[in-house]
Design a protein around this motif. Structure first.
Motif, short mmCIF file in Angstrom:
data_model
loop_
_atom_site.label_atom_id
_atom_site.label_comp_id
_atom_site.label_asym_id
_atom_site.label_seq_id
_atom_site.Cartn_x
_atom_site.Cartn_y
_atom_site.Cartn_z
N THR A 1 8.33 7.29 -80.50
CA THR A 1 7.81 7.52 -79.14
C THR A 1 8.93 7.88 -78.17
O THR A 1 8.74 8.72 -77.30
N GLU A 2 10.04 7.19 -78.32
CA GLU A 2 11.14 7.41 -77.38
C GLU A 2 11.65 8.84 -77.43
O GLU A 2 12.30 9.31 -76.51
N GLY A 3 11.36 9.52 -78.53
CA GLY A 3 11.84 10.90 -78.68
C GLY A 3 10.89 11.94 -78.12
O GLY A 3 11.14 13.14 -78.22
N LEU A 4 9.77 11.51 -77.55
CA LEU A 4 8.79 12.49 -77.04
C LEU A 4 9.21 13.06 -75.70
O LEU A 4 9.05 14.25 -75.45
N SER A 5 9.71 12.19 -74.84
CA SER A 5 10.06 12.68 -73.51
C SER A 5 11.48 13.24 -73.53
O SER A 5 12.30 12.85 -74.34
N LYS A 6 11.73 14.17 -72.62
CA LYS A 6 13.07 14.76 -72.51
C LYS A 6 13.58 14.49 -71.10
O LYS A 6 12.97 14.95 -70.13
N ASN A 7 14.71 13.77 -71.01
CA ASN A 7 15.31 13.47 -69.70
C ASN A 7 14.30 12.88 -68.73
O ASN A 7 14.25 13.27 -67.56
N GLY A 8 13.48 11.98 -69.20
CA GLY A 8 12.52 11.32 -68.33
C GLY A 8 11.27 12.13 -68.05
O GLY A 8 10.34 11.64 -67.45
N LYS A 9 11.23 13.39 -68.53
CA LYS A 9 10.02 14.18 -68.30
C LYS A 9 9.07 13.93 -69.47
O LYS A 9 9.45 14.08 -70.64
N GLY B 1 1.94 4.17 -81.81
CA GLY B 1 1.31 4.63 -83.05
C GLY B 1 0.36 5.79 -82.80
O GLY B 1 0.37 6.80 -83.52
N PHE B 2 -0.47 5.67 -81.77
CA PHE B 2 -1.43 6.72 -81.48
C PHE B 2 -0.74 8.00 -81.02
O PHE B 2 -1.17 9.11 -81.35
N LEU B 3 0.33 7.85 -80.23
CA LEU B 3 1.06 9.04 -79.77
C LEU B 3 1.60 9.82 -80.96
O LEU B 3 1.43 11.05 -81.05
N MET B 4 2.24 9.12 -81.88
CA MET B 4 2.86 9.83 -83.02
C MET B 4 1.80 10.38 -83.96
O MET B 4 1.94 11.50 -84.47
N ALA B 5 0.73 9.62 -84.18
CA ALA B 5 -0.34 10.13 -85.06
C ALA B 5 -1.00 11.35 -84.43
O ALA B 5 -1.33 12.32 -85.11
N SER B 6 -1.17 11.32 -83.10
CA SER B 6 -1.77 12.47 -82.40
C SER B 6 -0.86 13.68 -82.46
O SER B 6 -1.31 14.81 -82.66
N LEU B 7 0.44 13.43 -82.30
CA LEU B 7 1.39 14.55 -82.36
C LEU B 7 1.34 15.21 -83.73
O LEU B 7 1.37 16.44 -83.84
N ALA B 8 1.20 14.39 -84.76
CA ALA B 8 1.13 14.93 -86.12
C ALA B 8 -0.09 15.83 -86.26
O ALA B 8 -0.03 16.89 -86.89
N ILE B 9 -1.21 15.43 -85.66
CA ILE B 9 -2.42 16.26 -85.71
C ILE B 9 -2.17 17.58 -85.01
O ILE B 9 -2.47 18.66 -85.55
N LEU B 10 -1.61 17.51 -83.80
CA LEU B 10 -1.42 18.71 -82.99
C LEU B 10 -0.36 19.63 -83.59
O LEU B 10 -0.44 20.85 -83.43
#
Lengths: 800, 109
Positions: free
Chosen positions: B26-34, B56-65
């Motif tokens: 999850t921590e790797g989703l945002s860039k420079n606080g954005k 968990g949901f964020l990463m699973a959703s990202l995998a889908i997208l």
């Protein structure tokens, strides 16, 4: 207020910057492992810790003897006639699989786990008490030998004239239905870090407990420590639902260990299996209901005989039962009721409050009862409800049990729900589909729920505008993900005319938060005392800001307005003061303060609204029983401050070949009074409803005859997933509560009460045309149960 | 978390198995606080309450997208059924993934 604002707490949660107990970075941590009983019922003959103490890395270990020597028993909430004997670690006997027997603390979690296997325990297994119906009458084999019984509670009440109701009835019917033991299973299990400072003798606990005030009061009592030497810190909670109300056992065990490690902090986090076995679950209920009614559908009265299974502890025994008295007549004008309620202990997991406590059961009983009557009379289930509803002009309505419903319009709820689902067209469609061998069913549930907590509960909050004009709020109640931070900010922002996002809401810390014995979050309490004190404190602050502003602007306080962080005279917005300037005057320039206004901008409000006292009557005839202290008297804990209500419509399709159930449509029309944040409210409605759907269709804790828990993980204990949840359509009706200073009721439990009945009613409605016995007696409504019912009905049909 | 773009449960992957792989949490989703459009979508859709299941949901959703930029509701439901949530009832999470796919499409165009 009233705006669907995005929650301010979300950004941090989305970035992974969470502060659950397991996230906390406390240095020098030691780790706790708990040895738990493999038996449901056994004499505890000997516990030998020496093997564990020899394991390298183990710091210390304790068992029930330590607990008995230095702590008090786990208190009983409802049962007043029996003396609790249970400590945080087992003594004399073990009474449920998973009961804590000993605890070890070590430098490493793996070492701790290995060490508990070196503890030698001698058990003498006893017969497990599992069948609640047998347990209630047992003459031997008691969960607590000294009680001389397993039936630890009996409530009996006779309201109105029940005999007369049955005499003058056109018909009567009798049915037995039951509700299983279940839990909302918060995703984050119980967790605590305890640290004891041997110099100051102060105990610090980081814990995900919901009821902060209750924990302070109770732990102080249990450990024999003054409350000003206990510091409880609650940050993020990964779901509570009642299960985290008073986690005495992990708290006490961790505290005892922390006092034996020379000041090093100890951490305990239960794993999923421990949580399922021992954290707590609902009480199970077996209900025999007999109802007397007229041929026009009017229900004259009913008799309810219950057996409640509260598991192995006195802690909450009797609470589920007592809570039912609150909604005993549901949303209907039924005055003649006999209520005979037994509470028994068994060798199962102790009961713990869980979303609605006894209310889901009561709603289930009433909403099934009215369905049975409608079926017998071949009357439309919507029509029979209309004929029995408490009319909208009869509020405040005193129930037979002396609770007073504040406001409501049940016919309007039902009408709206039926409109949304296009009820008449749906009935036509149902008939058409039946001709083609497709079976859909429509099930209703129209009901009241109690909210805003029990009417005598008070909360505390302090709000400060600091010397630079920045706002901080600190509540005695923690946030467990239900949007308190944002809602509190919205209320304060409205009063002080600031951007709600600019407000900081602190997490709970007993050293700084104005907690009361009732502090915490449960029973939809936030909408009651929490909102009230937030308003009170904010209004006091506003008055001060206005007074100072008026003085600075040389105007009349009546003409002062607060908006967008500006304080100005109505009509002259360009000439304004900022909160920072007000604060500077308040803290740094006393000459600028008006007469009678003291320096400082900090207000603490502790209490509730005086309007809450309208929630109980002093002259009602109350039920009498061993749970006297819980159900009787004014300010009874089970008389709620407000009474929201709902109408649910479930539309299902039953597959006659497989018993599979599909929810085609689910409509909820709710009345939670005035809405502060529609986005948060809708989230609660959806989350609640899915809990109810899970209970209706999927969830059940199952014990075998030896008391072994067969459902101790999510493989066996089924929860709804994205594949099971239907699209829920929700709408609302608003009847403001006269007991809330802003007309709100509560949301947070309500919609979990409806699906148990709406879905059972819908399935029966689908299968009914097959004839025969299509009664659903027990939950959850599994495909196997439906399949059996269909097969049986078809067999009966083929015979005739 | 994502291991070389595929969703895995971090608790059942040994560190040695991950040797040489690219891990995204999850921590790797945002860039420079954005915030990532997915995080924004969750926020706007009120797809989190206590936040415990959210990583968990964020990463699973990202995998889908990542696999399908415009998943159907059926696809979203099926592919998220391995993640449990006790607070939200899932409907807003499903909404959030749909909203995220729209946001991400806009970013690409």
């Amino acid at each position: 207020m009233g705006k669907p604002l995005k929650r301010f707490e979300d950004r941090r949660l989305l970035l992974g910057d969470t502060a659950f107990v397991d996230d906390l970075d406390i240095p020098d941590l030691l780790y706790v492992a708990i040895l738990r009983s493999p038996y449901a019922h056994a004499k505890l003959l000997k516990v030998d810790l020496s093997g564990a103490l020899k394991v390298p890395g183990v710091v210390t270990a304790i068992d029930g003897d330590t607990a008995k020597a230095v702590t008090k028993t786990i208190p009983s909430y409802a049962v007043a006639t029996l003396k609790p004997e249970e400590y945080c670690l087992a003594t004399k006997k073990v009474r449920y699989v998973g009961e804590a027997v000993a605890a070890v603390v070590a430098t490493d979690p793996a070492v701790a786990e290995d060490a508990i296997e070196e503890i030698k325990v001698q058990y003498e297994p006893l017969l497990a008490v599992i069948d609640a119906e047998k347990a209630v009458n047992s003459k031997s084999n008691f969960v607590y030998d000294s009680f001389g019984t397993n039936a630890v509670g009996h409530n009996h009440a006779l309201w109105g004239n029940v005999d007369e109701a049955f005499r003058s009835a056109d018909q009567t019917l009798k049915e037995r239905i039951s509700v299983q033991r279940f839990s909302s299973t918060p995703l984050e299990p119980l967790a605590v870090i305890a640290k004891f400072d041997r110099f100051t003798q102060e105990l610090t606990l980081w814990c995900n407990a919901q009821m902060t005030g209750h924990v302070m009061m109770g732990l102080s009592e249990m450990l024999g420590m003054p409350t000003n030497k206990i510091r409880l810190i609650v940050q993020d909670i990964g779901g509570g639902f009642g299960i985290k109300t008073r986690p005495w056992r992990p708290l006490a065990i961790a505290s005892l260990l922390a006092m034996r490690t020379n000041g090093k902090p100890v951490k305990y986090i239960e794993d999923r299996r421990e949580h399922m076995m021992a954290a707590g679950m609902t009480a199970g209920g077996i209900f025999d209901v007999e109802v007397a009614f007229k041929n026009d559908g009017k229900i004259l009265g009913f008799r309810l005989h219950e057996i409640n299974n509260d598991g192995a502890s006195l802690q909450y025994a009797g609470t589920y039962s007592s809570m039912r008295a609150t909604l005993i007549n549901g949303s209907y004008d039924i005055r003649n009721i006999e209520w005979d309620s037994y509470t028994t202990l068994t060798n199962e997991c102790p009961s713990m409050p869980n979303r609605g406590v006894g209310k889901p059961g009561m709603v289930y009983i009433v909403e099934r009862m009215i369905e049975f009557v409608a079926q017998r009379l071949k009357m439309d289930p919507a029509e029979i409800r209309r004929r029995n509803f408490i009319p909208a002009n009869k509020f405040p309505y005193a129930t037979p049990s002396g609770r007073v419903y504040d406001s409501g319009n049940y016919p309007a709820l039902l009408r709206k729900a039926l409109e949304i689902v296009e009820y008449d067209k749906l009935r036509e469609k149902q008939a058409e589909l039946r001709k083609n061998g497709k079976y859909i069913g429509i099930g209703l549930a129209t009901y009241v729920h109690g909210a805003s907590a029990h009417s005598r509960e008070i909360e505390g909050i302090s709000i400060k505008i600091d010397a630079k004009g920045n706002i901080v709020a600190n509540s005695g109640s923690p946030d467990m993900g239900t949007g308190h931070t944002t809602t509190i900010s919205q209320i304060i922002a409205e009063e002080l005319g600031v951007n709600p996002e600019s407000i900081t809401v602190d997490h709970f810390d007993s050293n700084f938060s104005p907690w009361t014995p009732y502090s915490g979050t449960h029973a939809n309490k936030f909408s009651g005392p929490d909102v009230e004190v937030t308003l009170q404190a904010a209004k006091k602050l506003r008055a001060k800001v206005v007074a100072i502003g008026a003085n600075l602007l040389e105007a009349n306080p009546i003409d002062i307005e607060l908006e967008d962080g500006k304080i100005f005279v109505k009509g002259s917005r360009e000439r304004y003061k900022t909160l920072a300037e007000i604060a500077r005057a308040s803290y740094q320039n006393p000459k600028l303060l008006p007469e009678g206004v003291e320096p400082g901008l900090e207000e603490t409000a502790i209490g509730n609204t005086p309007l809450a006292t309208g929630a109980f009557m002093t002259d009602a005839k109350y039920e009498v029983g061993s749970m006297h202290q819980l159900v009787t008297g004014p300010g009874s804990p089970t008389s709620f401050m407000t009474y929201p209500s709902s109408a649910h419509v479930a539309v299902v399709e039953v597959d006659m070949e497989t018993g599979e159930l599909k929810i085609l449509n689910y409509v909820i029309v709710h009345d939670c009074g005035r809405i502060i944040n529609p986005l948060i409210v809708q989230g609660q409605v959806q989350g609640n409803a899915v809990h109810g759907i899970g209970v209706a269709l999927l969830e059940q804790f199952v014990y075998d005859e030896d008391g072994q828990l067969l459902t101790s993980s999510f493989v066996d204990y089924l929860k709804p997933t994205t594949c099971e949840v239907p699209n829920i359509i929700d709408d609302h009706v608003v009847t403001p509560s006269p007991r809330s200073s802003i007309g709100i009721k509560g949301v947070g439990e309500g919609e979990s009460l409806g699906p148990l009945a709406s879905l059972a009613n819908a399935v029966e409605d689908a299968i009914a045309p097959l004839g025969g016995d299509f009664r659903i007696h027990s939950l959850p409504i599994t495909p196997e149960k439906i399949y059996e019912l269909v097969k049986r009905a078809q067999k009966q049909r083929n015979r005739t | 978390m994502l291991m070389d773009g595929l969703p895995v449960k971090s608790c059942t992957v040994f560190a040695v198995q991950a040797d040489g792989s690219e891990i995204t949490t999850t921590e790797g989703l945002s860039k420079n606080g954005k915030l990532h459009p997915l995080q924004e979508a969750f926020w706007e859709s009120h797809a989190l309450q206590c936040g415990y299941c959210t990583p968990g949901f964020l990463m699973a959703s990202l995998a889908i997208l990542n696999r399908n930029a415009s998943p159907t509701e059926e696809e979203i439901r099926r592919n998220l059924s391995g993640n449990l949530c006790m607070c939200t009832g899932y409907l807003n999470i499903i909404k959030a993934v749909k909203l995220a796919s729209e946001k991400m499409a806009k970013v690409r165009n």
